[in-house]
Design a protein around this motif. Sequence first.
Motif, mmCIF file in Angstrom:
data_model
loop_
_atom_site.group_PDB
_atom_site.id
_atom_site.type_symbol
_atom_site.label_atom_id
_atom_site.label_comp_id
_atom_site.label_asym_id
_atom_site.label_seq_id
_atom_site.Cartn_x
_atom_site.Cartn_y
_atom_site.Cartn_z
ATOM 1 N N HIS A 1 -20.527 70.404 -5.773
ATOM 2 C CA HIS A 1 -20.913 69.481 -6.840
ATOM 3 C C HIS A 1 -20.217 68.121 -6.731
ATOM 4 C CE1 HIS A 1 -23.296 72.585 -8.668
ATOM 5 N NE2 HIS A 1 -22.268 73.409 -8.540
ATOM 6 N N ALA A 2 -19.458 67.908 -5.642
ATOM 7 C CA ALA A 2 -18.791 66.630 -5.364
ATOM 8 C C ALA A 2 -17.978 66.125 -6.560
ATOM 9 C CB ALA A 2 -19.816 65.585 -4.919
ATOM 10 N N ILE A 3 -17.094 66.994 -7.037
ATOM 11 C CA ILE A 3 -16.244 66.647 -8.175
ATOM 12 C C ILE A 3 -14.853 67.221 -7.939
ATOM 13 C CG2 ILE A 3 -16.986 68.680 -9.498
ATOM 14 C CD1 ILE A 3 -16.742 66.960 -12.050
ATOM 15 N N ASP B 1 -9.773 68.383 -4.517
ATOM 16 C CA ASP B 1 -10.553 67.144 -4.445
ATOM 17 C C ASP B 1 -12.048 67.425 -4.411
ATOM 18 O OD1 ASP B 1 -11.243 67.735 -1.776
ATOM 19 O OD2 ASP B 1 -9.982 66.163 -0.927
ATOM 20 N N ASP B 2 -12.829 66.357 -4.388
ATOM 21 C CA ASP B 2 -14.288 66.497 -4.446
ATOM 22 C C ASP B 2 -14.902 67.023 -3.154
ATOM 23 O OD1 ASP B 2 -13.750 64.192 -2.996
ATOM 24 O OD2 ASP B 2 -15.316 63.009 -3.967
ATOM 25 N N CYS C 1 -2.891 69.518 -4.001
ATOM 26 C CA CYS C 1 -1.591 69.518 -4.661
ATOM 27 C C CYS C 1 -1.491 70.735 -5.567
ATOM 28 C CB CYS C 1 -1.443 68.239 -5.493
ATOM 29 S SG CYS C 1 0.062 68.146 -6.471
ATOM 30 N N ARG C 2 -0.285 71.235 -5.692
ATOM 31 C CA ARG C 2 -0.013 72.305 -6.650
ATOM 32 C C ARG C 2 1.312 71.956 -7.312
ATOM 33 N NH1 ARG C 2 -1.944 77.403 -6.930
ATOM 34 N NH2 ARG C 2 -2.732 77.315 -4.810
ATOM 35 N N GLN C 3 1.291 71.797 -8.636
ATOM 36 C CA GLN C 3 2.512 71.489 -9.371
ATOM 37 C C GLN C 3 2.888 72.676 -10.231
ATOM 38 O OE1 GLN C 3 4.726 68.719 -9.458
ATOM 39 N NE2 GLN C 3 5.856 70.273 -10.592
ATOM 40 N N SER C 4 4.056 73.226 -9.965
ATOM 41 C CA SER C 4 4.562 74.328 -10.790
ATOM 42 C C SER C 4 5.237 73.767 -12.029
ATOM 43 C CB SER C 4 5.566 75.165 -10.000
ATOM 44 O OG SER C 4 4.922 75.805 -8.923
ATOM 45 N N LYS C 5 5.017 74.420 -13.144
ATOM 46 C CA LYS C 5 5.611 74.011 -14.412
ATOM 47 C C LYS C 5 7.134 74.049 -14.278
ATOM 48 C CE LYS C 5 5.074 75.194 -19.310
ATOM 49 N NZ LYS C 5 4.403 76.164 -20.209
ATOM 50 N N LEU C 6 7.778 72.947 -14.632
ATOM 51 C CA LEU C 6 9.228 72.826 -14.468
ATOM 52 C C LEU C 6 9.999 73.385 -15.662
ATOM 53 C CD1 LEU C 6 9.354 69.185 -13.052
ATOM 54 C CD2 LEU C 6 9.456 71.325 -11.766
#
Length: 134
Positions: free
Chosen positions: A81-83, A107-108, A114-119
Amino acid sequence: MPARRSITVAVGQFHHGKNRTVQENTATIIAFIKKASKAGAQVVTFHETATTGYSASAIRDNGHDALLECERAIAAACRTHAIACVVGTAHFSERHGTIHNTALVIDDKGRSICRQSKLQLVPTDHWAVPGDDL
């Protein structure tokens, strides 16, 4: 092509409930991705633990393989779906044997970028270990 000066972001919020499976949540997320793309959004965001629900037992019971399949399906939907997408999910760290509460960015083109773990965890995050980097 001139640089885009704005971005349209959609928000996909839904009740994941205690009895919903990762597969059911994934199907809901994919439906939101499709709808947001059709509406002209470039990014769709989802709430914390959208893939699993906020239940320690659901996170542990579904396991690493179910979450990897979920992430592959979401990435494929983003590509189709290019999103782009930001989705809250649990992440099993094979290297450390831990579980993190993360935000995954796709990404699209369907690439996990990216993966951000809760700090800073709260008491109901007892199933997770805090991230240690940005």
